[in-house]
Design an enzyme around this catalytic site. Structure first.
Site, PDB file in Angstrom:
ATOM      1  N   LYS A  20       2.870  80.296 -44.415  1.00 34.66           N
ATOM      2  CA  LYS A  20       1.673  80.480 -46.131  1.00 34.66           C
ATOM      3  C   LYS A  20       0.437  79.795 -46.462  1.00 34.66           C
ATOM      4  CE  LYS A  20       2.411  77.908 -49.504  1.00 34.66           C
ATOM      5  NZ  LYS A  20       1.886  77.313 -50.417  1.00 34.66           N
ATOM      6  N   ASN A  21      -0.289  78.999 -45.843  1.00 32.75           N
ATOM      7  CA  ASN A  21      -1.177  78.312 -46.083  1.00 32.75           C
ATOM      8  C   ASN A  21      -2.073  78.657 -44.860  1.00 32.75           C
ATOM      9  OD1 ASN A  21      -0.472  77.347 -48.403  1.00 32.75           O
ATOM     10  ND2 ASN A  21       0.029  75.444 -47.578  1.00 32.75           N
ATOM     11  N   ARG A  91      -3.287  78.411 -55.001  1.00 30.95           N
ATOM     12  CA  ARG A  91      -4.287  77.117 -55.359  1.00 30.95           C
ATOM     13  C   ARG A  91      -4.886  78.316 -53.725  1.00 30.95           C
ATOM     14  NH1 ARG A  91      -7.718  73.213 -57.093  1.00 30.95           N
ATOM     15  NH2 ARG A  91      -8.512  72.338 -55.192  1.00 30.95           N
ATOM     16  N   CYS A 115       0.667  74.226 -56.821  1.00 24.95           N
ATOM     17  CA  CYS A 115       1.670  73.528 -57.696  1.00 24.95           C
ATOM     18  C   CYS A 115       0.944  72.699 -58.285  1.00 24.95           C
ATOM     19  CB  CYS A 115       2.666  72.398 -56.550  1.00 24.95           C
ATOM     20  SG  CYS A 115       3.196  74.234 -56.075  1.00 24.95           S
ATOM     21  N   ARG A 120      -6.292  68.390 -58.424  1.00 26.05           N
ATOM     22  CA  ARG A 120      -6.287  69.131 -57.931  1.00 26.05           C
ATOM     23  C   ARG A 120      -8.292  69.325 -58.321  1.00 26.05           C
ATOM     24  NH1 ARG A 120      -1.575  72.881 -55.364  1.00 26.05           N
ATOM     25  NH2 ARG A 120      -3.055  72.481 -53.884  1.00 26.05           N
ATOM     26  N   ASP A 305       2.912  68.115 -47.789  1.00 21.66           N
ATOM     27  CA  ASP A 305       4.097  68.535 -48.552  1.00 21.66           C
ATOM     28  C   ASP A 305       5.495  68.709 -47.939  1.00 21.66           C
ATOM     29  OD1 ASP A 305       1.523  70.501 -49.620  1.00 21.66           O
ATOM     30  OD2 ASP A 305       1.768  71.845 -48.260  1.00 21.66           O
ATOM     31  N   ARG A 397       7.962  81.043 -54.222  1.00 21.90           N
ATOM     32  CA  ARG A 397       6.175  80.434 -53.519  1.00 21.90           C
ATOM     33  C   ARG A 397       6.502  81.109 -51.816  1.00 21.90           C
ATOM     34  NH1 ARG A 397       2.571  77.468 -57.578  1.00 21.90           N
ATOM     35  NH2 ARG A 397       1.484  78.333 -56.484  1.00 21.90           N
TER      36      ARG A 397
END
Ligand code: EPZ
Length: 437
Positions: A20-21, A91, A115, A120, A305, A397
């Site tokens: 994902k990231n 994000r 999230c 943040r 995470d 997500r």
């Protein structure tokens, strides 16, 4: 969405999806490089990816999905005033800031979301743009940067930030820049690889936490193709899930080096782990040794995470464990829920204190992506009663086909769209006993 979970011992094989990231910086790299066509392979079909694609559509891009490949056409990309709605959902959207600066030397974006796991801010992203000579104006809703960037410059971060480092790289793509105190997470290193592949002179000085980039002589690029690395957080979630449920699974498509810190902790606790190339086999135990103090910090340390997930596993340790999350100290929404399941877990002086506990099923509620994964693990470990996990849709997500993958390894989970159907199916499929204190 509601998930109903029962104690299970997982067994079998699971295949890890693309990261994902790493998806967001791949999109950012394509835009910043000026490519008209961006092909991203091994893309997971998860909500955060779809939100990003919708956001790109608002910016004038078109996209199509072919199996695990996403093709984005950026020919008509423009500096639209994109709506805050999609930006605020994730994000990863923040990389659009650096990507647009790399492409157009100006950008205006709404505030990114993500999230709710503590503060943040994006001050470091703004600092990076300022250091490159951009004028940045911000209010509660938007950040805007404009003015010609310096051809040579230096960015020095006050703290290590993953998407901040990605943005600094993207906005420096046409300049010669030294970026100091960078985050070195695999997703950042992949962004560097993406750019190297298309001729950008960029290198990471690992020992000095520094990135040197010189994009002044790079050629124009029409088309780019990237393949996403496996999702290390998904892989780590499976490792912890197998260890916590006393199961045995083979996790396929993993870069074990990316989760070395997790493997080390699990081994120290007493899980059996074998690594064969890009596969990891994990076998759980009935009891574990506690961890005196687990420090969660930037890569290569134990990742934030996976902090909620390991918090659940450590309930099975034979003594007190402590965790200090130095990245998101307020990432503690799972703790209140675990208490409802009878866990002896608390936060004291900024540390999570975990005492040996036998947890039982309860009605609990997830608040963010990783706490959902942690509470699924808790539901599969809990004795006696079933667990009803509300807001389960948050899992979508970031974890592709999670329920299907869970069922494939014999995890007992049923998911319901709404309360009414849940009641119907509970009656039908199981001997559900509601938890009451
Ligand atoms: C990335 O978020 C990930 N998201 C997060 O994954 C992950 O938890 C986090 O890195 C840490 O590893 C994406 O890549 C899309 P940071 P990011 O900037 O970049 C502070 C998940 O579940 N900070 O590295 O937003 C910040 O408050 C998500 O997949 C500032 O103070 O995280 C935090 O304490 C959740 N000012 C620390 O730095 C800034 O300008 C690290 O955050 C930026 C950050």
């Amino acid at each position: 969405m509601i998930a109903i979970l029962e104690k299970s011992i997982v067994e079998g094989e699971v295949n890890v999806s693309g990261s994902k990231n790493a998806f967001f910086p791949a999109v950012g790299a394509g835009i910043a490089l000026g490519a008209e066509k961006i092909v991203i392979k091994n893309t997971p079909k998860i909500k955060d990816v779809f939100v990003m694609l919708e956001l790109l559509r608002e910016l004038g891009c078109e996209y199509k999905i072919q199996n695990t490949e996403i093709i984005i056409n950026t020919e008509k990309i423009k500096l639209n005033n994109v709506s805050p709605e999609n930006f605020g959902k994730i994000r990863g959207s923040v990389v659009i800031f650096g990507a647009l600066l790399g492409r157009f030397e100006k950008a205006k974006i709404p505030m990114p979301g993500g999230c709710k796991i503590g503060k943040r801010p994006i001050d470091q992203h703004i600092k990076a743009a300022n250091s490159l000579g951009y004028r940045v104006e911000e209010n509660e809703e938007y950040v805007e940067a404009y003015g010609a960037p310096k051809k040579e410059g230096k960015i020095k971060f006050d703290i290590k930030t993953v998407t901040g480092t990605e943005n600094a790289i993207l906005m420096s793509i046409n300049s010669k820049v030294e970026i100091e105190n960078v985050a070195i997470e695999p997703e950042v290193q992949e962004l560097i690889n993406y750019l190297k592949k298309y001729g950008v002179d960029i290198r990471l000085e690992l020992k000095e936490d520094k990135i040197l980039i010189d994009g002044t002589k790079r050629e124009k690029i029409k088309e780019v193709e990237f393949e996403l690395i496996p999702d290390r957080i998904e892989a780590g979630t499976w490792l912890i899930l197998a260890a916590a449920t006393e199961g045995k699974i083979k996790i396929k498509n993993v870069i074990s080096e990316h989760i070395k810190a997790v493997v080390d902790v699990l081994k120290e606790c007493g899980a059996k782990i074998k690594i064969f190339g890009n596969k990891i086999e994990v076998e759980g135990n009935k009891k574990y040794k506690p961890v005196d103090l687990l420090i969660v910090a930037s890569y290569p340390a134990f990742p934030t995470d996976l902090q909620p997930q390991i918090s659940v596993m450590l309930l099975k340790a034979e003594g007190k464990s402590r965790i200090k999350d130095n990245i998101f100290p307020e990432r503690i929404s799972h703790i209140r829920e675990l208490k409802k399941m009878g866990a002896d877990i608390s936060v004291e002086n900024g540390e999570i204190i975990i005492n040996p506990s036998k947890i039982h099923g309860a009605e609990i509620e997830a608040k963010d992506l990783r706490s959902t994964a942690a509470l699924v693990i808790a539901g599969l470990v809990a004795e006696k009663k079933q667990t009803i996990l509300k807001n389960f849709e948050l899992i979508e997500r970031g974890y592709e086909n999670f329920v299907k993958k869970l069922k494939n390894v014999n995890a007992k989970i049923e998911v319901f769209e709404d309360e009414i159907r849940k009641e119907e199916i509970i009656k039908g499929i199981s001997n559900y006993v509601p938890y009451s204190t």
